[in-house]
Write an enzyme that holds these catalytic residues in place. Structure first.
Site, PDB file in Angstrom:
ATOM      1  N   SER A   1       0.850  -1.187   0.000  1.00 49.10           N
ATOM      2  CA  SER A   1       0.000   0.000   0.000  1.00 49.10           C
ATOM      3  C   SER A   1       0.885   1.236   0.000  1.00 49.10           C
ATOM      4  O   SER A   1       2.075   1.165   0.349  1.00 49.10           O
ATOM      5  CB  SER A   1      -0.880  -0.003   1.269  1.00 49.10           C
ATOM      6  OG  SER A   1      -1.505   1.248   1.478  1.00 49.10           O
TER       7      SER A   1
ATOM      8  N   TYR B   1      -4.131  -0.073   9.742  1.00 52.05           N
ATOM      9  CA  TYR B   1      -3.977  -0.466   8.342  1.00 52.05           C
ATOM     10  C   TYR B   1      -2.558  -0.169   7.859  1.00 52.05           C
ATOM     11  O   TYR B   1      -1.897  -1.027   7.263  1.00 52.05           O
ATOM     12  CB  TYR B   1      -5.004   0.262   7.477  1.00 52.05           C
ATOM     13  CG  TYR B   1      -4.844  -0.005   5.997  1.00 52.05           C
ATOM     14  CD1 TYR B   1      -5.375  -1.166   5.433  1.00 52.05           C
ATOM     15  CD2 TYR B   1      -4.163   0.889   5.174  1.00 52.05           C
ATOM     16  CE1 TYR B   1      -5.226  -1.421   4.078  1.00 52.05           C
ATOM     17  CE2 TYR B   1      -4.014   0.632   3.831  1.00 52.05           C
ATOM     18  CZ  TYR B   1      -4.541  -0.517   3.283  1.00 52.05           C
ATOM     19  OH  TYR B   1      -4.377  -0.772   1.943  1.00 52.05           O
TER      20      TYR B   1
END
Length: 258
Positions: free
Chosen positions: A146, A159
């Protein structure tokens, strides 16, 4: 031959989290590139739908739901795919969840749930499928990292921490598995609106800021991740391992955009 570098014919791929969003796009993309593909997730209806799409491309597949939080589920997936379809050449780990909450208010159970899915779930799949790849001395593992692997995003610390760890795990596995013919890499997508994050992005100040910080001034489409996945799964990437490939519209390269 150069024209065959990106041909995945004869390969068998398993895409964990492959029935929605980025994973779904990659699963169908690998199938179009010639691979047989098993796309799995926790939702049986989505697994069946995606399997039908893969079959329509004249590729072999299985209807096999699995949950990255359950090691036995992943082991059964691995064993059934090997028994029914043969040697697994490609593993793509796409399963992931997120939650927006101020970090000081994040409940431990929410933190653990996100890390359990995004990081430990990826580890489980890498361990189970990686053992077979080591034994056969051939394989490609592609994790989904990510932008949060590299930079912080407001109020999604769990996250980002999990995805930073996925980047580190990718490099560690690459070093350990390289002598056994297994390449381990990751893709770091730019901002891709999906069912998981759509509420955070569409017509919000957060979404506007993310587009402003992206030099291409737009979000990505899931299909724009397919080329990177095919590359990392193919013979074109036979000497590429431990790399995190950003497909981000220039986001990580950007300082000032105006």
């Amino acid at each position: 031959m150069v024209e065959n570098l990106f041909d995945l014919s004869g390969s068998l791929a398993v895409v964990v989290g492959g029935t929605s969003g980025i994973g779904h796009a990659i699963a169908l993309g690998l199938a179009r590139a010639g691979a047989d593909v098993v796309a799995t997730s926790r939702r049986p209806d989505e697994v069946e739908r995606t399997a039908a799409e893969i079959t329509a491309l004249n590729r072999r597949t299985l209807v096999k739901p699995a949950d990255v939080r359950d090691r036995n589920s992943l082991q059964t997936l691995h064993d059934d795919v090997r028994t029914s379809l043969g040697q697994i050449n490609i593993l793509v780990n796409c399963a992931g969840i997120t939650q927006r909450v101020p970090t000081l208010e994040c409940a431990e159970e929410d933190w653990s749930r996100i890390v359990e899915t995004n990081l430990t779930g990826t580890l489980r799949a890498c361990q189970i499928f990686g053992q077979s790849m080591v034994a056969q001395r051939n394989g490609r593992i592609i994790n989904i990292a990510s932008l949060g692997t590299f930079v912080a995003f407001y109020e999604v610390a769990a996250y980002c921490a999990s995805k930073a760890a996925v980047g580190s795990l990718t490099k560690s596995l690459a070093v350990e598995l390289a002598p056994h013919g297994v390449c381990v890499n990751a893709i770091a997508p730019g901002i891709v609106p999906t069912a998981m994050n759509g509420d955070l992005l569409h017509r919000t100040a957060r979404g506007n800021e993310l587009q402003m910080r992206t030099p291409m001034k737009r979000f990505a489409h899931p299909d724009e991740l397919i080329g990177a996945a095919i590359f990392l799964a193919s013979e074109a990437a036979s000497y590429v391992t431990g790399h995190i490939l950003a497909v981000d519209g220039g986001y990580l390269a950007s300082g000032v955009n105006q």
